[in-house]
Write an enzyme that holds these catalytic residues in place. Structure first.
Site, PDB file in Angstrom:
ATOM      1  N   CYS A 121       0.849  -1.191   0.000  1.00 16.60           N
ATOM      2  CA  CYS A 121       0.000   0.000   0.000  1.00 16.60           C
ATOM      3  C   CYS A 121       0.883   1.240   0.000  1.00 16.60           C
ATOM      4  O   CYS A 121       2.081   1.172   0.280  1.00 16.60           O
ATOM      5  CB  CYS A 121      -0.954   0.005   1.190  1.00 16.60           C
ATOM      6  SG  CYS A 121      -0.184   0.330   2.778  1.00 16.60           S
ATOM      7  N   CYS A 122       0.293   2.366  -0.334  1.00 19.32           N
ATOM      8  CA  CYS A 122       0.952   3.660  -0.275  1.00 19.32           C
ATOM      9  C   CYS A 122      -0.147   4.710  -0.171  1.00 19.32           C
ATOM     10  O   CYS A 122      -1.318   4.364   0.030  1.00 19.32           O
ATOM     11  CB  CYS A 122       1.846   3.897  -1.498  1.00 19.32           C
ATOM     12  SG  CYS A 122       0.958   3.997  -3.054  1.00 19.32           S
ATOM     13  N   LYS A 123       0.199   5.943  -0.315  1.00 22.82           N
ATOM     14  CA  LYS A 123      -0.782   7.017  -0.130  1.00 22.82           C
ATOM     15  C   LYS A 123      -1.937   6.915  -1.126  1.00 22.82           C
ATOM     16  O   LYS A 123      -3.099   7.002  -0.750  1.00 22.82           O
ATOM     17  CB  LYS A 123      -0.083   8.369  -0.255  1.00 22.82           C
ATOM     18  CG  LYS A 123      -0.974   9.554   0.012  1.00 22.82           C
ATOM     19  CD  LYS A 123      -0.189  10.848  -0.040  1.00 22.82           C
ATOM     20  CE  LYS A 123      -1.087  12.035   0.253  1.00 22.82           C
ATOM     21  NZ  LYS A 123      -0.326  13.285   0.236  1.00 22.82           N
TER      22      LYS A 123
END
Length: 144
Positions: free
Chosen positions: A103-105
Protein backbone atom coordinates in the site's frame (compact mmCIF):
# COMPACT_ATOMS: atom_id res chain seq x y z
CA UNK A 1 -35.28 -5.34 -31.74
CA UNK A 2 -35.12 -6.11 -35.45
CA UNK A 3 -36.09 -2.51 -36.23
CA UNK A 4 -33.10 -1.27 -34.21
CA UNK A 5 -30.80 -3.62 -36.13
CA UNK A 6 -32.40 -2.45 -39.39
CA UNK A 7 -31.51 1.20 -38.63
CA UNK A 8 -28.05 0.48 -37.18
CA UNK A 9 -26.10 0.89 -40.46
CA UNK A 10 -27.79 4.23 -41.04
CA UNK A 11 -26.95 5.37 -37.49
CA UNK A 12 -23.31 4.33 -37.91
CA UNK A 13 -23.10 6.21 -41.19
CA UNK A 14 -24.59 9.37 -39.72
CA UNK A 15 -22.62 9.26 -36.46
CA UNK A 16 -19.25 7.89 -37.49
CA UNK A 17 -17.19 9.82 -34.90
CA UNK A 18 -19.53 8.87 -32.06
CA UNK A 19 -19.32 5.19 -33.00
CA UNK A 20 -15.51 5.36 -33.26
CA UNK A 21 -15.35 6.96 -29.80
CA UNK A 22 -17.53 4.17 -28.41
CA UNK A 23 -15.32 1.50 -29.99
CA UNK A 24 -12.17 3.17 -28.61
CA UNK A 25 -13.62 3.38 -25.11
CA UNK A 26 -14.71 -0.26 -25.20
CA UNK A 27 -11.24 -1.29 -26.36
CA UNK A 28 -9.59 0.66 -23.51
CA UNK A 29 -11.94 -0.83 -20.91
CA UNK A 30 -11.51 -4.38 -22.16
CA UNK A 31 -7.72 -4.10 -22.42
CA UNK A 32 -7.55 -2.67 -18.89
CA UNK A 33 -9.56 -5.59 -17.49
CA UNK A 34 -7.52 -8.17 -19.41
CA UNK A 35 -4.21 -6.66 -18.26
CA UNK A 36 -5.50 -6.83 -14.68
CA UNK A 37 -5.96 -10.57 -15.06
CA UNK A 38 -2.38 -11.13 -16.17
CA UNK A 39 -0.47 -8.67 -13.96
CA UNK A 40 0.27 -11.33 -11.33
CA UNK A 41 -0.91 -9.50 -8.23
CA UNK A 42 -4.42 -9.15 -6.90
CA UNK A 43 -6.24 -5.93 -6.20
CA UNK A 44 -7.88 -5.55 -2.79
CA UNK A 45 -10.50 -3.27 -1.33
CA UNK A 46 -9.94 -1.99 2.21
CA UNK A 47 -12.33 -4.67 3.50
CA UNK A 48 -10.48 -7.35 1.54
CA UNK A 49 -7.16 -6.20 2.97
CA UNK A 50 -8.58 -6.40 6.49
CA UNK A 51 -9.68 -9.98 5.85
CA UNK A 52 -6.31 -10.91 4.35
CA UNK A 53 -4.45 -9.54 7.36
CA UNK A 54 -6.78 -11.15 9.90
CA UNK A 55 -7.15 -14.56 8.23
CA UNK A 56 -3.79 -15.08 6.55
CA UNK A 57 -1.44 -12.99 8.70
CA UNK A 58 -0.26 -11.07 5.64
CA UNK A 59 2.80 -8.86 5.70
CA UNK A 60 1.72 -5.28 4.94
CA UNK A 61 4.32 -3.00 3.39
CA UNK A 62 3.58 0.73 3.24
CA UNK A 63 5.55 2.54 0.55
CA UNK A 64 4.38 6.04 1.51
CA UNK A 65 6.86 8.80 2.17
CA UNK A 66 8.19 9.03 5.73
CA UNK A 67 6.09 12.14 6.34
CA UNK A 68 2.87 10.48 5.09
CA UNK A 69 3.61 7.32 7.07
CA UNK A 70 4.13 9.34 10.25
CA UNK A 71 0.83 11.19 9.69
CA UNK A 72 -1.04 7.89 9.77
CA UNK A 73 -0.74 4.30 8.55
CA UNK A 74 -2.54 0.98 8.79
CA UNK A 75 -1.93 -0.92 12.03
CA UNK A 76 0.95 -3.36 11.62
CA UNK A 77 2.26 -1.84 8.38
CA UNK A 78 6.00 -1.94 7.83
CA UNK A 79 7.37 1.26 6.30
CA UNK A 80 9.69 0.76 3.34
CA UNK A 81 10.45 3.90 1.30
CA UNK A 82 10.40 3.48 -2.45
CA UNK A 83 14.10 4.30 -2.65
CA UNK A 84 14.92 1.38 -0.30
CA UNK A 85 12.51 -1.18 -1.72
CA UNK A 86 14.33 -4.24 -3.05
CA UNK A 87 12.36 -7.42 -3.87
CA UNK A 88 15.61 -9.39 -3.65
CA UNK A 89 16.44 -8.29 -0.08
CA UNK A 90 17.11 -11.12 2.35
CA UNK A 91 14.31 -9.91 4.65
CA UNK A 92 11.73 -10.26 1.89
CA UNK A 93 13.12 -13.52 0.54
CA UNK A 94 12.50 -15.06 3.99
CA UNK A 95 8.75 -14.41 3.64
CA UNK A 96 8.45 -15.24 -0.07
CA UNK A 97 5.69 -17.82 0.50
CA UNK A 98 3.59 -15.60 2.79
CA UNK A 99 0.94 -13.22 1.48
CA UNK A 100 2.38 -9.75 1.01
CA UNK A 101 0.13 -6.72 0.67
CA UNK A 102 1.44 -3.43 -0.69
CA UNK A 103 0.00 0.00 0.00
CA UNK A 104 0.95 3.66 -0.28
CA UNK A 105 -0.78 7.02 -0.13
CA UNK A 106 -2.69 6.71 -3.43
CA UNK A 107 -1.93 3.20 -4.69
CA UNK A 108 0.34 4.16 -7.58
CA UNK A 109 3.74 3.50 -6.02
CA UNK A 110 2.59 0.30 -4.36
CA UNK A 111 1.21 -1.07 -7.66
CA UNK A 112 4.65 -0.69 -9.22
CA UNK A 113 6.26 -2.37 -6.19
CA UNK A 114 3.73 -5.23 -6.36
CA UNK A 115 4.65 -5.80 -10.00
CA UNK A 116 8.34 -5.89 -9.03
CA UNK A 117 7.61 -8.53 -6.37
CA UNK A 118 5.78 -10.70 -8.89
CA UNK A 119 8.67 -10.34 -11.33
CA UNK A 120 11.03 -11.47 -8.52
CA UNK A 121 9.03 -14.69 -8.09
CA UNK A 122 6.63 -13.87 -5.26
CA UNK A 123 3.32 -15.70 -5.66
CA UNK A 124 0.96 -14.21 -3.04
CA UNK A 125 1.16 -10.50 -3.80
CA UNK A 126 -1.72 -8.12 -3.12
CA UNK A 127 -2.24 -4.40 -3.66
CA UNK A 128 -4.57 -2.01 -1.87
CA UNK A 129 -6.47 -0.39 -4.72
CA UNK A 130 -6.71 3.32 -3.99
CA UNK A 131 -4.07 3.18 -1.29
CA UNK A 132 -4.40 4.73 2.12
CA UNK A 133 -6.85 7.27 0.68
CA UNK A 134 -9.31 4.41 0.03
CA UNK A 135 -8.60 3.01 3.51
CA UNK A 136 -9.45 6.35 5.12
CA UNK A 137 -12.49 6.82 2.90
CA UNK A 138 -13.78 3.49 4.24
CA UNK A 139 -13.44 4.96 7.76
CA UNK A 140 -10.94 2.31 8.84
CA UNK A 141 -8.47 3.10 11.63
CA UNK A 142 -4.96 4.42 11.18
CA UNK A 143 -2.22 4.83 13.79
CA UNK A 144 0.48 7.47 14.11
Amino acid sequence: MTEILHHLPEFIGNHYLLVMLLVALLFILISNEVSGLFRGYKSLTPGGLTQLINRNDALLIDMSSKQDFDQGHIVGAKHVPQSQFDPESKDLVKVKELPIAMCCKTGQTSATAAARLVKAGFKNVYWLDGGLAAWRQADLPVVK
